[in-house]
Design an enzyme around this catalytic site. Sequence first.
Site, mmCIF file in Angstrom:
data_model
loop_
_atom_site.group_PDB
_atom_site.id
_atom_site.type_symbol
_atom_site.label_atom_id
_atom_site.label_comp_id
_atom_site.label_asym_id
_atom_site.label_seq_id
_atom_site.Cartn_x
_atom_site.Cartn_y
_atom_site.Cartn_z
ATOM 1 N N CYS A 174 0.820 -1.224 0.000
ATOM 2 C CA CYS A 174 0.000 0.000 0.000
ATOM 3 C C CYS A 174 0.851 1.271 0.000
ATOM 4 O O CYS A 174 0.338 2.360 -0.238
ATOM 5 C CB CYS A 174 -0.943 0.001 1.192
ATOM 6 S SG CYS A 174 -2.126 -1.343 1.086
ATOM 7 N N HIS A 193 -3.072 7.242 3.159
ATOM 8 C CA HIS A 193 -3.522 5.989 2.549
ATOM 9 C C HIS A 193 -4.882 5.657 3.173
ATOM 10 O O HIS A 193 -5.087 5.817 4.379
ATOM 11 C CB HIS A 193 -2.508 4.884 2.851
ATOM 12 C CG HIS A 193 -3.011 3.527 2.495
ATOM 13 N ND1 HIS A 193 -3.609 3.260 1.285
ATOM 14 C CD2 HIS A 193 -3.034 2.350 3.204
ATOM 15 C CE1 HIS A 193 -3.953 1.985 1.249
ATOM 16 N NE2 HIS A 193 -3.629 1.421 2.400
ATOM 17 N N ASN A 201 -10.220 0.549 0.134
ATOM 18 C CA ASN A 201 -8.756 0.599 0.172
ATOM 19 C C ASN A 201 -8.230 0.152 -1.194
ATOM 20 O O ASN A 201 -8.326 -1.024 -1.541
ATOM 21 C CB ASN A 201 -8.276 -0.334 1.296
ATOM 22 C CG ASN A 201 -6.769 -0.373 1.429
ATOM 23 O OD1 ASN A 201 -6.044 0.041 0.523
ATOM 24 N ND2 ASN A 201 -6.286 -0.879 2.544
#
Length: 320
Positions: free
Chosen positions: A113, A247, A277
């Site tokens: 990520c 994020h 996400n």
Amino acid sequence: MLNAKITGTGSYLPEKIVTNKDFESIIDTTDEWIYARTGIKQRHVIAKHETTSSMAEMAANQALEAAGVNASDIDLIIIGTSSPDRVFPSTACILQQKLGVGDCAAFDVQAACSGFIYALGIAHQFIKSGGATKALVIGAEANSRILDYTDRSTCVIFGDGAGAVVVEASDEQGIMSTHMHSDGQYQDLLYINNPIKDQQQDGDKAHMTMHGNDVYKVAVKTLSRIVDETLEANGMKKSDIDWLIPHQANIRIISSVAKKLGMPMEKVVLTIENQGNTSAASVPLALDLAVRDGRIKKGDTILMEAFGGGFVWGSALVRM
Ligand code: COA
């Protein structure tokens, strides 16, 4: 030393939307549980004919147009992704062919990520040292292709999409600092098995495994530390930051970082509710959203941060 400045942003989200309600008929879950624990209401999912590189292409074209740069002038392409089209060649090489870019360096960065932050950090170093002058930096993920749709603790979290920026050598101040860290001791808490090698252990299909609660605890602590590190490196105060672009893993993690910065949630760019996400794509997707809707203006100071499997984490302090 040259400055590296973000001169254009772009993004792409697939058309198909899967809502929390849609999951209620597939797995044992509820819209209320997902929203309360994560802040997610829906996510975008790629169509059969789409790929990570096709989403990257859409986002890249928008960023090039916004920057007023021709694809043929690009001399570096870096894509942060954990869901590449192929193991090799890199998705960046596939994109290079799609864009018709010449013989520049093109490679993927695998930092889960944090992939976009890592890619941005590498482009920053290339440009500062004179190794490149116009870079395409992208985060792109086809997470839906690597989710186990029987595992309710992961399949509701992730979505697909791509975000891109053009980074150019500039006389103006742009990327002020980038910070990258990792700690491999946590590798088993969040990973995608490799079907080439892990067949005996994890089955023959790549899928994500996450021990969410343990990841959550480390993420909160680590992201607080990186906020301090970034401010300190630039001799800045919390109040000098105009926007936080985190994020988008979990609204509770995002809120705790905002609290640490003493930042009201109106100054945090959020996409998690509508996009879920999107791993390496989440930071550039949020950046592009806030640039295009006029919230982020020229001269604003932005703190971007991310955390993911590895663990890997990082931040970038950027003047737009
Ligand atoms: N619907 C309903 N119940 C669910 C569920 C779902 N979709 N997913 C998990 N549960 C259940 C679990 O099975 C567990 O049940 P049990 O107590 O009977 O065993 C219970 O909910 C609590 O599970 P837990 O994992 O402790 O929940 P949580 O509050 O930690 O929330 C996450 C789970 C994944 C939302 C959260 O841990 C998280 O966001 N973690 C961080 C993710 C992250 O930052 N990743 C890094 C970047 S990608």
